[in-house]
Design an enzyme around this catalytic site. Structure first.
Site, short mmCIF file in Angstrom:
data_model
loop_
_atom_site.label_atom_id
_atom_site.label_comp_id
_atom_site.label_asym_id
_atom_site.label_seq_id
_atom_site.Cartn_x
_atom_site.Cartn_y
_atom_site.Cartn_z
N HIS A 101 0.81 -1.23 0.00
CA HIS A 101 0.00 0.00 0.00
C HIS A 101 0.84 1.26 0.00
CE1 HIS A 101 0.21 -0.10 4.56
NE2 HIS A 101 0.27 1.20 4.36
N SER A 211 4.44 2.43 8.00
CA SER A 211 4.09 1.35 7.10
C SER A 211 5.28 0.89 6.28
CB SER A 211 2.98 1.79 6.15
OG SER A 211 1.75 1.74 6.80
#
Lengths: 517, 490
Positions: A101, A211
């Site tokens: 992502h 992330s």
């Protein structure tokens, strides 16, 4: 979005998006910074002996552009998002590992080394949207100079301490946060939305920008930070070594396939009457029941409803449908996910009151791709006479927002999420919706405006966008006849006028091409 | 960002305080003549909780009724269902008299009330229901408030054809624009000093009114003993506004007509209409490109109104249609508006909720009344698959639906206690369409178990229940959960 899956089985999480987890992408709330700072200070002191590991941590900038699913030729404004990564050694050389992502819908990816101001161009080498992992290639080999690649450890134990490294919230300096492993179980991976894989929950602060960053235990990487729960403090999730190794092994042959899905509905087998009926010890600890099998032909050949699963890939399966994996009780689905696409799993089952061993080949399941979030491939479409046709997908449905509960949209929800389960023989390969009308005198009098699922065009059943194009090319009459599913009726389009108006419509509305296939 | 954030919309309620405007039409003492024609009705009724179908909660409401004839009151049918006590009060104060619902029709939304005690009728006068509804910007709405007959003004908005408050059958209704709060309790509406309607609902500033010509027609038919119920058009059509579509269907002349796109799944072989028929005239009225007709009394309204305008169920309605390019005259027989036309009936009235408890498993027929248990927003909040069933038509094989609604924990159902809201397909190999089927099927277990199967879908397909222990288990469950009876089946 849409129907509340909280109550009742028919309203289960097929729609996927009620999940409260989020992939960390956006700027966080204002209050994160202090926590991160404090955590960083603690972690630094604690990890003093392993200072070189931070050199392996990479800062990533993604300039991304997502399509507008309801106007599939258009794009949203370019966004700049930050993330983290780390250097790993693969068969093809050094790569940066991060979350899928972090680099989705990318127009340009830049990577930066620890305390090195220079940006380097990076490209996606392999991306696994189901497991939210990516390997990035950096063309300039000098990027990797002096950077040690990390080594992977084993699944950390619950209650053990881990430290996350990364660049949360777009900060310029690396941040360290320390926490304990809170629990380990299968979690919905929200990047794709309709898959659950093993994940580790920790109370180490994991914030947007973390992330893709590594989670260390001692000097080994035991995870990749990837998602959190908004509103739930002190809970971040990372991808465990099991999933990372699966991904790395998968890409060894030069192609990423993904995690296989057996397509069985495994349910608890704890009712005494049911156990007795199947010939199992009533108070037995083991054996979960296969209640049904999805439209996976290879599985249906080997297994059947009311088979009792006793062991999967060597793991004894308990009566509540779980296995014990490294002292964690997790859903038996985990055992199936250990295999690679196309591999066989050895299962011990109980059928007709006899134990038997079967080999079940497992494959990646692609048929429900449009029911999850899709990436990197912009939506297919075809425009004719100002009618915009595009595939039905979860991404398209999301554009409807609160209107999703309207009668017309509920037909779309049913077609996308339920029909496959209920009447697989009626499922279309790529259901097509009339996504909108580009207003022009040829279509101005349509009473069907949009959100209608196309059934037939000129008598041809529409199974995909390609069928739409073919159907408009065929037929003899002066009108094209477009029929919709359910009560949406049908509309006609003057064949000659539509053909004549096509170019003008595309020009007026800035549609660069009448199709994307 | 992948999250879908649920946004709770705060709902502000504004109470509009308005000065009452008093009507000029006065009796000798300066009071309205309607004081002796409008009475207060108090209805106590069972307000069933379909999540606990064996309980009988009640509620009371106050509404209005109109004296229309010799010892006869008329009101809307709303809140008359499942009533346990009805009382009336005249002149807005004083003694309450026991009353009786003599007749009610939920689709027509009308009820006739009588009162046995002659004392009640002293001083009351019947009013005439106006045969026309003029368009006015000075309609007056009457209601009893604290012993006074309040009269306030409302403006004409439009005549419209819409569903009834308790029925899917469309009829002509009057919409008024008013800021008066709390309307919809059968308050009489006046124009030119005559009653022209009773209010049925209020949403926003729109107050919907049932016009008196409709009421009078139903009441007359009922009095004459020939009211078969309301009819409705049970086909689906779309407006013929797309010239290309009309050309394809070979409709000559200007755009007009309504195109039939769906006929009932259970339609008989000789059903009068076919899909792609174009309705050109219905009951003598030309249909325009919007699917409207010009009503001599109410102006342009939707063709659906023709099913209730001058007709009842069973009547033949003449239609001029275009079928495959040719004009044809057909006779369409109006089906009766009945809740059983839907797979999930819209309402269940005057019946105790049906259920069957077997070993803690609670089975119930599925209807929209059950789904309303999720609140006004049930279309969003109830399980999607159940809500979607409201758009599925009944078939011969599957006219109704039974669900396993919940499991009341007991040792017999260990392992199934999380199961709920699953649609039943078969029990012990027999198809289950209603609770009688289920009761019958439960008589034939095999090998010591009952096999309960659910519809194929994203859910559990099958469970087994010990048949030897079933009776004892049901008894335990009834006792433990305070359920008076194992089943209510009509």
């Amino acid at each position: 979005m849409g129907p509340d899956p909280g109550v009742g089985n028919w309203g289960s999480d097929a729609t996927g998006s009620e999940n409260s987890m989020t992939v960390h992408r956006r700027k966080p709330r204002g209050s994160w910074s202090l926590a991160v700072l404090l955590g960083g200070v603690v972690a630094l002191a604690w990890e003093a002996g392993a200072a070189s590991m931070e050199k392996s941590v990479i800062q990533i900038f993604n300039f991304s552009q997502q399509p507008l699913w309801e106007s599939p030729w258009r794009w949203q404004p370019v966004r700049r998002e930050g993330g983290s990564g780390f250097v790993v050694k693969t068969g093809q050389g050094l790569r940066v590992m991060s979350n899928a992502h972090v680099v989705s819908w990318s127009r340009q990816v830049l990577v930066r080394r620890f305390q090195d101001p220079r940006p380097y161009q990076a490209e996606v080498d392999f991306i696994g949207h189901d497991c939210d992992l990516v390997l990035l290639r950096v063309a300039d080999e000098s990027f990797f100079e002096g950077i040690p690649s990390v080594e992977f450890g084993d699944l950390p134990e619950v209650r053990s301490t881990v430290v996350t490294y990364g660049y949360p919230a777009g900060g310029e300096q690396i941040s360290y946060t320390r926490g304990v492993v809170s629990r380990i179980e299968l979690q919905n991976y929200v990047h794709i939305g309709n898959r659950s894989l093993l994940a580790v929950q920790t109370d180490a602060a994991i914030n947007p920008g973390n992330s893709g960053g590594p989670v260390f235990q001692e000097d080994k990487v035991v995870g990749v930070a990837f998602q959190g729960v908004p509103g739930l403090e002190n809970a971040g999730f990372f991808i465990p070594p099991e999933v990372i190794r699966h991904f790395l092994k998968d890409v060894e042959d030069g192609t990423y396939h993904g995690f296989p899905l057996a397509g069985i509905r495994l349910v608890t087998l704890q009712n005494p009457a049911y156990r007795r009926h199947l010939g199992l010890p009533v108070s037995g600890e083991f054996g979960a029941r296969i209640d049904s099998i999805a439209d996976v032909a290879t599985t249906a050949e080997v297994l059947r409803p009311d088979d009792v699963l006793l062991e999967a890939a060597g793991f004894p399966v308990a009566s509540d449908g779980t296995i014990v994996y490294r002292e964690n009780r997790v859903a038996a689905a985990l055992a199936f996910q250990q295999a690679q696409h196309g591999e066989k799993l050895s299962l011990k089952i109980f059928r007709d009151r006899k134990e038997m061993t079967v080999d079940l080949p497992v494959f990646v399941y692609q048929a429900d791709r449009s029911a999850g979030n899709q990436y990197d491939r912009p939506p297919r479409y075809y425009v004719h006479g100002g009618l915009v046709f595009t595939p039905l997908s979860q991404d398209y449905l999301r554009t409807l927002g609160r209107d999703l509960a309207d009668a017309g949209a509920s037909e779309l929800v049913y077609q996308l999420f339920y029909l496959r389960q209920e009447k697989p023989e009626r499922v279309r390969k790529e259901p097509v919706v009339l996504g909108g009308l580009l207003a022009h005198p040829v279509n101005a009098n349509f009473s069907v405006r949009s959100r209608a699922l196309v059934d037939k065009i000129n008598g041809i059943r529409i199974e995909s966008i390609d069928d739409v194009i073919r159907a408009f090319g065929e037929g003899q009459g002066e009108q094209h006849v477009i029929e919709f599913v359910s009560r949406q009726g049908f509309e006609c389009l003057d064949r000659g006028e539509a053909a004549a108006a096509n170019e003008e419509i595309l020009k007026t509305y800035g549609v660069p091409n009448d199709r994307r296939l | 960002m992948m999250t879908m954030t649920k946004i709770a919309f705060g709902c502000a309620v504004f109470a509009a305080m308005m000065c009452g405007r008093w009507c000029a039409a006065a009796e000798g003492n300066g009071r309205s003549p309607f004081e002796s024609s409008v009475v207060t009705l108090e209805v106590t009724s069972k307000d069933y909780d379909y999540f606990q179908p064996w309980t009988k909660p009640t509620r009371s409401v106050r509404k209005h009724a109109l004296v229309v004839g010799e010892k006869e009151l008329v009101t809307t049918a709303q809140n008359l269902a499942d009533q346990t006590l009805v009382r009336v009060q005249k002149r807005g104060r004083g003694r309450w008299y026991n009353a009786e619902v003599r007749w009610v029709d939920y689709h027509a939304n009308l009820g006739v009330i009588s009162v046995a005690d002659d004392a009640f009728w002293t001083g009351l006068k019947a009013v005439e229901l106006s045969g026309t509804v003029p368009r006015r910007n000075d309609y007056e709405i009457l209601r009893w408030r604290d012993g006074n007959l309040e009269m306030r003004r409302a403006d004409f908005s439009k005549f419209t054809v819409s569903e009834g408050s308790m029925s899917f059958a469309p009829r002509i209704q009057l919409e008024l624009n008013t800021e008066i709060g709390g309307l919809g309790w059968a308050e009489p509406v006046l124009a030119d000093g005559k009653v022209v309607g009773l209010t049925v609902s209020k949403g926003g500033n729109v107050c919907t009114v049932m016009p008196t010509p409709f009421m009078a027609r139903v009441l007359e038919a009922k009095k004459a003993g020939r009211f078969p119920g309301l009819g409705f058009f049970d086909f689906v059509w779309q407006a013929g506004q797309n010239p290309a579509t009309l050309e394809y269907l070979r409709v000559p002349g200007e755009p007009r007509g309504a195109v039939v796109i769906e006929v009932p799944k259970r339609a008989a072989e000789d059903y009068a209409l076919k899909t792609r028929d174009v309705l050109l005239e219905v009951d003598g009225f030309p249909i325009d490109m919007e699917g409207d007709y010009e009503d001599p009394d109410y102006g342009h309204v939707m063709l659906e109104g023709l099913a209730t305008r001058g007709h009842f169920a069973g009547d033949k309605v003449r239609m001029k249609i275009l079928r495959e390019g040719k004009e044809v005259e057909i006779q369409y027989e109006l089906p009766k508006a009945d809740f059983s036309v839907d797979l999930l009936p819209m309402f269940v009235f005057d019946k105790e909720p049906e259920y069957l408890v077997a070993g803690g498993l609670v089975f119930q027929p599925l209807h929209q009344q059950y789904l309303r248990g999720w609140g006004d927003d049930w279309r969003r909040r109830a399980p999607f698959r159940l809500v979607y069933a409201t758009s599925e038509g009944p078939t011969k094989e599957r006219p109704t639906v039974v669900i396993l609604s919940q499991v009341l924990p007991d040792p017999i159902n260990v392992g199934y206690q999380e199961v709920r809201n699953l649609v039943l397909e078969a029990v012990n190999g027999r198809t289950v369409r209603n609770l009688k089927d289920l009761q019958e099927a439960l008589k034939s277990p095999k090998d010591g178990v009952h096999v309960i199967e659910f519809f194929r879908g994203d859910n559990l397909r099958r469970l087994l229940l010990d048949s030897g222990d079933l009776e004892a288990s049901t008894a335990r469950v009834l006792k433990r959960y305070g359920i008076p009876s194992a089943s209510v089946i009509h």
